[in-house]
Motif scaffolding. Structure first.
Motif, PDB file in Angstrom:
ATOM      1  N   LYS A  47       0.816  -0.984  -0.345  1.00  0.00           N
ATOM      2  CA  LYS A  47      -0.038  -0.016  -0.127  1.00  0.00           C
ATOM      3  C   LYS A  47       0.932   1.309   0.195  1.00  0.00           C
ATOM      4  N   ASN A 107      -4.007  -2.268   5.941  1.00  0.00           N
ATOM      5  CA  ASN A 107      -2.690  -1.380   5.317  1.00  0.00           C
ATOM      6  C   ASN A 107      -2.794  -0.001   4.671  1.00  0.00           C
ATOM      7  N   LYS A 159       0.767   2.148  -7.769  1.00  0.00           N
ATOM      8  CA  LYS A 159       0.645   0.399  -7.640  1.00  0.00           C
ATOM      9  C   LYS A 159       0.783   0.277  -9.207  1.00  0.00           C
ATOM     10  N   TYR A 211      -2.763 -12.346  -8.793  1.00  0.00           N
ATOM     11  CA  TYR A 211      -2.665 -10.733  -7.684  1.00  0.00           C
ATOM     12  C   TYR A 211      -4.140 -11.320  -6.840  1.00  0.00           C
ATOM     13  N   GLY A 258      -8.062  -7.080  -4.350  1.00  0.00           N
ATOM     14  CA  GLY A 258      -9.258  -6.367  -3.719  1.00  0.00           C
ATOM     15  C   GLY A 258     -10.648  -4.817  -3.882  1.00  0.00           C
ATOM     16  N   GLY A 299      -8.283  -4.367  -6.767  1.00  0.00           N
ATOM     17  CA  GLY A 299      -7.779  -4.106  -7.783  1.00  0.00           C
ATOM     18  C   GLY A 299      -6.600  -2.937  -8.314  1.00  0.00           C
TER      19      GLY A 299
HETATM   20  C1  LIG Z   1      -4.723  -3.963  -0.285  1.00  0.00           C
HETATM   21  C2  LIG Z   1      -4.106  -5.299   0.174  1.00  0.00           C
HETATM   22  C3  LIG Z   1      -4.578  -6.515  -0.912  1.00  0.00           C
HETATM   23  C4  LIG Z   1      -5.626  -5.901  -2.148  1.00  0.00           C
HETATM   24  O1  LIG Z   1      -5.131  -4.996  -3.188  1.00  0.00           O
HETATM   25  P1  LIG Z   1      -5.823  -4.349  -4.788  1.00  0.00           P
HETATM   26  O2  LIG Z   1      -4.793  -4.040  -5.285  1.00  0.00           O
HETATM   27  O3  LIG Z   1      -6.666  -3.611  -3.620  1.00  0.00           O
HETATM   28  O4  LIG Z   1      -6.328  -5.303  -5.010  1.00  0.00           O
HETATM   29  C5  LIG Z   1      -4.067  -7.720  -0.942  1.00  0.00           C
HETATM   30  N1  LIG Z   1      -3.109  -7.608   0.151  1.00  0.00           N
HETATM   31  C6  LIG Z   1      -2.750  -6.708   1.195  1.00  0.00           C
HETATM   32  C7  LIG Z   1      -2.050  -7.179   1.835  1.00  0.00           C
HETATM   33  C8  LIG Z   1      -3.294  -5.794   0.878  1.00  0.00           C
HETATM   34  O5  LIG Z   1      -3.492  -4.803   2.215  1.00  0.00           O
END
Ligand SMILES: *Cc1c(COP(=O)(O)O)cnc(C)c1O
Length: 403
Positions: free
Chosen positions: A112, A138, A215, A236, A239, A241
């Motif tokens: 993050k 996170n 990202k 990947y 969440g 995305g």
């Molecule tokens: C936020 C997060 C995700 C998902 O990431 P996105 O890019 O928002 O889909 C996966 N794993 C962890 C540990 C995260 O903090």
């Protein structure tokens, strides 16, 4: 100006927006994407010149990022390592390499940091004074850390069952931290509804244009680390995305620059207790429905609705990839398995990508000689681990026969 941004554009309609103004979503309520002047970039830098830049962090790729030099905030991010799971690979009879991009090395121990470093840097450049975010943990910690550095006020809302360690971390980093009796989308509504009255800037996933640019650097790093020959498949944990959409954007930009010729298949891994993207992709839909009662130990992917749903699905389809789900039992078993085999304690979201790989090989979606990248998105130490019960009383004779 020392960036190559041309303008912003609505990811659904293509409508253009001014790069010097503050934006959240487009007029039709969809994410805005940053568009670069790639022809200019082509002229100022080559792969060879990039290799020579001696800077160990994602600001190395600033020519493909939106922030002017004076506003680039850093907590000494590093280019994260690729860990080859050699023992795991043998134990599942795979001949293709399985690499883990280990993002736990970033500030606040999760990826993050990438998105929020960019969002906060841009906020600084645009004169924003107060940022607010809904988070499963996170993202809140990363926002709090970069806001502290940038001297921007930070307010964070988490579901009340967010892992304790995340909540304490956010609070320790100086954010005003609130627990909410709901899910991340309920927290998001509180942020959205309070915009007028508080004047805070909403940093929700994909509701501002710059986290995705941060990202994106995962894709840029991967390309350089693999010497511009990308792996066959990227798993990947999805969440909101941002990472999947961001990496796909990176690969498309690199392709337009002429730096890569082949792009990987993208795989969106979800938990079977919260799988809105999987369901929509499976049903051949462009947009996903809200997932009722989301449940999973992998809190980072407990996201019941994603504003970038159609962008995730588009990346899966354009890359010839797919979505797949795994259970919490598989996730936790595989986390322990990888730790014991190769000494890497992954977060549950990261372990989910390995569970997904095994399942995909079994289903014939990936062959076991392909080169694969998994993502360990956060430190495994941020999550609850098993209790240790074995006890030695120093005042008694130790029974050495049991060791
Ligand atoms: C936020 C997060 C995700 C998902 O990431 P996105 O890019 O928002 O889909 C996966 N794993 C962890 C540990 C995260 O903090």
């Amino acid at each position: 100006m020392d960036t190559y941004v041309s303008h912003l554009e609505c990811s659904l309609t293509g409508e253009k927006y001014n790069k010097n103004e503050i934006h959240n979503l487009s007029k039709v309520g969809k994410p805005l994407l940053v568009v670069y002047n790639l022809d200019k970039i082509k002229k100022i830098i080559s792969k060879e010149e990039l290799h020579k830049i001696n800077y160990n962090g994602f600001w190395k790729y600033s020519f493909l990022l939106p922030v002017d030099r004076d506003f680039r905030i850093s907590l000494n991010e590093i280019l994260t390592p690729l860990v080859n799971l050699e023992n795991v690979k043998k134990s599942i009879n795979s001949s293709g390499d399985i690499f883990v991009k280990d993002e736990s090395y970033l500030p606040t121990s999760s990826f993050k940091a990438r998105g929020l470093c960019l969002a906060v840097s841009m906020a600084k450049q645009l004169g924003i004074k107060h940022m607010a975010i809904p988070t499963n943990g996170n993202a809140g910690a990363a926002l709090a850390a970069y806001c502290a550095r940038a001297n921007i006020k930070c307010t964070v809302f988490c579901p009340e069952d967010t892992p304790e360690i995340n909540i304490r971390e956010i609070n320790a980093l100086g954010a005003e931290t609130y627990l909410v009796n709901g899910f991340i989308n309920d927290c998001g509504k509180i942020v959205f509804d309070g915009k007028e009255e508080t004047g805070w800037f909403d940093v929700s996933t994909l509701k501002e244009p710059y986290r995705i640019e941060g990202k994106k650097t995962m894709g840029l790093e991967l390309a350089e680390q693999f010497n511009w020959e990308l792996p066959d498949v990227i798993f990947y944990p999805t969440g909101g995305g941002t990472g999947l959409i961001g990496m796909w954007k990176a690969f498309n930009e690199l392709e337009e620059l002429g730096w890569i010729s082949r792009k990987p298949r993208m795989v969106a891994v979800q938990s079977d207790g919260c799988a809105p993207i999987y369901k929509a992709w499976k049903e051949n839909k462009e947009f996903a429905d809200l997932w009722e009662d989301p449940k999973t130990v992998a809190s980072g992917i407990r996201v019941p609705i994603a504003v970038g749903d159609f962008l995730i699905i588009r990346a899966l389809n354009e890359s010839n990839g797919f979505s797949i789900t795994v259970s919490d039992d598989e996730i936790l078993n595989d986390r322990d398995f990888i730790s014991k085999q190769d000494g890497l304690l992954m977060c549950p979201e990261g372990a989910a990508t390995f569970s997904a790989l095994k399942k995909a090989i079994k289903q014939g979606l990936v062959s076991n000689n392909e080169k694969v990248v998994l993502f360990n998105c956060a430190s495994g130490l941020k999550y609850p681990l098993s209790d240790v019960k074995s006890y030695i009383d120093k005042n008694k004779k130790v029974d050495y026969s049991k060791f």
